[in-house]
Design a protein around this motif. Sequence first.
Motif, PDB file in Angstrom:
ATOM      1  N   ALA A  17      -2.558 -10.346  16.796  1.00  0.00           N
ATOM      2  CA  ALA A  17      -1.115 -10.603  16.667  1.00  0.00           C
ATOM      3  C   ALA A  17      -0.831 -11.622  15.569  1.00  0.00           C
ATOM      4  O   ALA A  17       0.086 -11.421  14.760  1.00  0.00           O
ATOM      5  N   ILE A  18      -1.586 -12.710  15.513  1.00  0.00           N
ATOM      6  CA  ILE A  18      -1.331 -13.724  14.482  1.00  0.00           C
ATOM      7  C   ILE A  18      -1.705 -13.193  13.101  1.00  0.00           C
ATOM      8  O   ILE A  18      -1.052 -13.527  12.097  1.00  0.00           O
ATOM      9  N   TYR A  43       6.608 -12.129  17.420  1.00  0.00           N
ATOM     10  CA  TYR A  43       6.532 -13.577  17.679  1.00  0.00           C
ATOM     11  C   TYR A  43       6.744 -13.872  19.165  1.00  0.00           C
ATOM     12  O   TYR A  43       6.044 -14.721  19.746  1.00  0.00           O
ATOM     13  N   ASP A  44       7.703 -13.190  19.797  1.00  0.00           N
ATOM     14  CA  ASP A  44       7.924 -13.379  21.241  1.00  0.00           C
ATOM     15  C   ASP A  44       6.699 -12.942  22.042  1.00  0.00           C
ATOM     16  O   ASP A  44       6.323 -13.592  23.028  1.00  0.00           O
ATOM     17  N   TYR A  45       6.073 -11.841  21.608  1.00  0.00           N
ATOM     18  CA  TYR A  45       4.853 -11.368  22.280  1.00  0.00           C
ATOM     19  C   TYR A  45       3.731 -12.394  22.147  1.00  0.00           C
ATOM     20  O   TYR A  45       3.029 -12.716  23.123  1.00  0.00           O
ATOM     21  N   LEU A  46       3.562 -12.929  20.932  1.00  0.00           N
ATOM     22  CA  LEU A  46       2.514 -13.924  20.700  1.00  0.00           C
ATOM     23  C   LEU A  46       2.779 -15.190  21.505  1.00  0.00           C
ATOM     24  O   LEU A  46       1.850 -15.797  22.063  1.00  0.00           O
ATOM     25  N   LYS A  47       4.034 -15.583  21.600  1.00  0.00           N
ATOM     26  CA  LYS A  47       4.391 -16.781  22.356  1.00  0.00           C
ATOM     27  C   LYS A  47       4.056 -16.621  23.835  1.00  0.00           C
ATOM     28  O   LYS A  47       3.496 -17.519  24.469  1.00  0.00           O
ATOM     29  N   LEU A  64       2.044 -21.001  17.091  1.00  0.00           N
ATOM     30  CA  LEU A  64       1.522 -20.484  15.824  1.00  0.00           C
ATOM     31  C   LEU A  64       0.252 -21.207  15.412  1.00  0.00           C
ATOM     32  O   LEU A  64      -0.755 -20.572  15.059  1.00  0.00           O
ATOM     33  N   VAL A  65       0.274 -22.519  15.440  1.00  0.00           N
ATOM     34  CA  VAL A  65      -0.918 -23.290  15.064  1.00  0.00           C
ATOM     35  C   VAL A  65      -2.047 -23.046  16.065  1.00  0.00           C
ATOM     36  O   VAL A  65      -3.213 -22.892  15.678  1.00  0.00           O
ATOM     37  N   GLY A  66      -1.705 -22.976  17.357  1.00  0.00           N
ATOM     38  CA  GLY A  66      -2.729 -22.696  18.359  1.00  0.00           C
ATOM     39  C   GLY A  66      -3.364 -21.335  18.168  1.00  0.00           C
ATOM     40  O   GLY A  66      -4.586 -21.186  18.278  1.00  0.00           O
ATOM     41  N   ALA A  67      -2.550 -20.325  17.858  1.00  0.00           N
ATOM     42  CA  ALA A  67      -3.088 -18.979  17.626  1.00  0.00           C
ATOM     43  C   ALA A  67      -3.961 -18.947  16.382  1.00  0.00           C
ATOM     44  O   ALA A  67      -4.999 -18.277  16.358  1.00  0.00           O
TER      45      ALA A  67
END
Length: 431
Positions: free
Chosen positions: A168-169, A275-279, A296-299
Amino acid sequence: MLVLFETAAGYALFEVLNEEKLENPEELWKAFDTPQNANNTIKLKSFKKFENMASAVSSISDLSEGKLSDDLSNFLKETINETSIKTEKLIVADPKLGASISKSLGIQVLSEKIVMDLYRGIRENLDSLITGINSEDISSMALGLSHSLSRHKLKFSPDKVDTMIIQAIGLLDDLDKELNTYAMRVKEWYGWHFPEMSKIVVDNLAYAKVVKAMGFRSNAQECDLSDILPEDLEKEVKEAAEISMGTEISEEDINNIIMGCDQVISLTSYRSELYDYLKSRMLAIAPNLTTIVGELVGARLISHAGSLINLAKHPSSTVQILGAEKALFRALKTKNATPKYGLIYHASLVGQASAKNKGKVARLVASKSSLATRFDAIADEKDVMAELGNNCRKMIETRLRFLEKGSIPVTTTDKRKKQQKFELISYVLFT
């Protein structure tokens, strides 16, 4: 002395007839050079087939992890008498499995160097040692079992969610590049017709929607842009359209430009959904890490490390410079100052610090992020409320305020403690 041999068809337990041949490893191959010599060296004592593919996959999965399965435990208990367990010796190929068997059954287990030579000899003469099953059948069983075992591990892999985050990222970064390319091309293309609008409408999505709704700049006065732009920007666009210095374009040109605008709008919409899915994924798998550095940084940290488990294995000093490997090795090679941060530089807490304090804050954020990652990866129960992450973030914010302002805000609890201390001193001095 007994030998435990695992096959794709089931478990086999052999009895060593001549233990003296095992004392000379260099000459052991002669005991298995022919099927007759192999049968004179060892003989089959018992064989237990797997009931079905599910039981075979479960048993082999436990064996690969060095665990003693229930099937194997029952097989050994039924085959070896309770009186001979304490005096008998069992040869096992895997030392971890041997330790599990010895701990559970109390039998003496051998896992020496000669074991591999013995297993090699059994494997070469398997057709003559085990009657009723030939090597071709075992090979086909092994192929089917390996496929089933691979599907089983993939289905129950604890790292499978990491793969979703990594993909995803990666796709999110690719979408950002594509969006910038499309938006830049649309602005440059439509800029020949209406160059003034690019300075008025800066947002790429709003620009694409305005171009799609307006088309030719001559339609600006009749077009209603209130759903896209604020009232002041809409008025400014319409005024600029009347005095624009742009060139005229054809109907075919504007159709192709609008197709480019459709791409920008659709990609922006998909990016928002992604982005919502990744969150949601990050909050599910690493809530504490997400609370400290953001999703974002964590991913990106997880993607760079390969998985959440790999990131948890990194020390905080490595987490701090993840993503700046080239700069690190270049600094070591040229004997210059090493970088103070990598991907963690984009965390909001590091961005709040001034230039002179970014290195200290980045080190602190990396330390707490490493702690949060280990908790997320190894803890038996997921911390859905991210209590650890919230506490660490508060500590970082307090330290950040101290570095920036030189003082830590006094809380109500601190005031009460100081007042009690003052009252105690007064009581001692004046009574």
